[in-house]
Design an enzyme around this catalytic site. Structure first.
Site, PDB file in Angstrom:
ATOM      1  N   SER A 106     -16.766 -87.323 -38.859  1.00 24.31           N
ATOM      2  CA  SER A 106     -17.374 -88.282 -37.940  1.00 24.31           C
ATOM      3  C   SER A 106     -17.833 -87.567 -36.664  1.00 24.31           C
ATOM      4  O   SER A 106     -18.560 -86.589 -36.729  1.00 24.31           O
ATOM      5  CB  SER A 106     -16.384 -89.418 -37.648  1.00 24.31           C
ATOM      6  N   GLU A 200     -23.229 -87.634 -44.687  1.00 25.89           N
ATOM      7  CA  GLU A 200     -22.658 -88.976 -44.826  1.00 25.89           C
ATOM      8  C   GLU A 200     -22.817 -89.706 -43.501  1.00 25.89           C
ATOM      9  O   GLU A 200     -23.101 -89.098 -42.480  1.00 25.89           O
ATOM     10  CB  GLU A 200     -21.180 -88.896 -45.227  1.00 25.89           C
ATOM     11  N   HIS A 270     -16.703 -91.802 -44.671  1.00 28.83           N
ATOM     12  CA  HIS A 270     -15.802 -92.683 -43.936  1.00 28.83           C
ATOM     13  C   HIS A 270     -14.997 -93.625 -44.825  1.00 28.83           C
ATOM     14  O   HIS A 270     -14.190 -94.400 -44.316  1.00 28.83           O
ATOM     15  CB  HIS A 270     -16.598 -93.510 -42.921  1.00 28.83           C
TER      16      HIS A 270
END
Length: 304
Positions: A106, A200, A270
């Site tokens: 992230s 992602e 995630h």
């Protein structure tokens, strides 16, 4: 067992109970968890002041505990504020001997890219304390692939990918798509040619995913790779206005523009179910009708 050292360079840990559950789960498994005080820090929306969060990172250069896993508490936002003041040279020098096994994803992608850009430092894009180890239940797939990556000098991930039959070999790199976009044109964006780029994201509408991928394409980054692997894009549900436009539409359009393979379907991102990928390691991608294999080597591992 293993030693975990926690760092919190990004957002405040609003799920304190999950952080404590993650620590308990790790200690119950026989691991030692250090620097736990970082989970309670708060300054506005951040996990402490800039000075505190910066020290989490810069102090790693002075960390003397051997065989240590450095685990990010959570993502959110905050790493971008620190990039100009991180002592990259000291961290790179530290990682050249007895490297720390640094893991997160992230927002943490910015720091991972910076380490790769400044000194080819390999880090692991994988689970974090709160979202994964502190989940109601630790996902068995995620746990297996975490230790698979950290304990094996060579390992293979298999899945049923969508895309053309291909074989590609190169440096594995990438992470969170939005964070990579934020680094274009900065000193913290790795300049990797002929790599395998894996991406992602979360809570991005399909058109935003497409726009970011096209930015990488127009910047010349996608065409310079050997292959692109797309992981999960959680929370990207289209709406009525899209009239059938979805992530598959995005993938089809990108494939119409690219001369390199784009492979989808990897459990990476995630979601609770995610692989762990050593960014900066060597990778060989094989995609056939029978399935997809990604064999990875050249990364630091735990000394057993």
């Amino acid at each position: 067992m293993s030693l975990f050292h926690l760092i919190a360079p990004s957002g405040y840990c609003i799920k304190q109970h999950a952080a404590l559950r993650g620590i308990q789960r790790l200690t119950d498994a026989g691991h030692q968890v250090n620097n736990v005080e970082v989970i309670a820090r708060r300054c506005e929306r951040f996990a402490g002041t800039e000075t505190e969060r910066l020290e989490d990172l810069n102090s790693l250069a002075r960390l003397t505990t051997p065989n240590t896993i450095v685990l990010a508490v959570r993502g959110g936002y905050g790493a971008s504020r620190l990039l100009a003041d991180i002592d990259w040279q000291a961290l790179v020098a530290r990682q050249q001997h007895d490297p720390l096994l640094i893991c997160g994803h992230s927002d943490f992608t910015a720091i991972q890219c910076g380490l790769l850009a400044h000194g080819n430092v390999i880090t692991f894009s994988g689970p974090m304390l709160v979202a994964n180890f502190g989940a109601d239940e630790l996902n068995a797939f995620t746990e297996h692939h975490f230790w698979l990556a950290l304990r094996n000098e060579t390992f293979t991930i298999e899945w049923q990918g969508e895309g053309p039959t291909c074989r590609a070999e190169g440096t594995l790199w990438g992470g969170n798509l939005a964070m990579l976009i934020s680094l274009i044109g900065t000193p913290w964006m790795p300049k990797i040619e002929n790599g395998i780029l894996v991406l992602e994201d979360i809570n991005e509408h399909p058109f935003r995913v497409e726009r970011m991928l096209l930015q990488l394409y127009h910047a010349g980054i996608l065409p310079r790779q050997k292959a692109i692997i797309l992981g999960s894009f959680s929370g990207s549900t289209p709406n009525d206005y899209d009239a059938g436009y979805n992530l598959e539409s995005v993938y089809a359009f990108l494939r119409s523009r690219l001369s390199i393979p784009l492979i989808t379907g990897l459990d990476f991102g995630h979601e609770q179910r995610t692989v762990t990928l050593p960014l900066g390691a060597h990778a060989i991608l094989n995609n056939t009708r029978e399935g997809t294999q990604l064999t990875i080597s050249g990364h630091p591992v735990l000394k057993m």
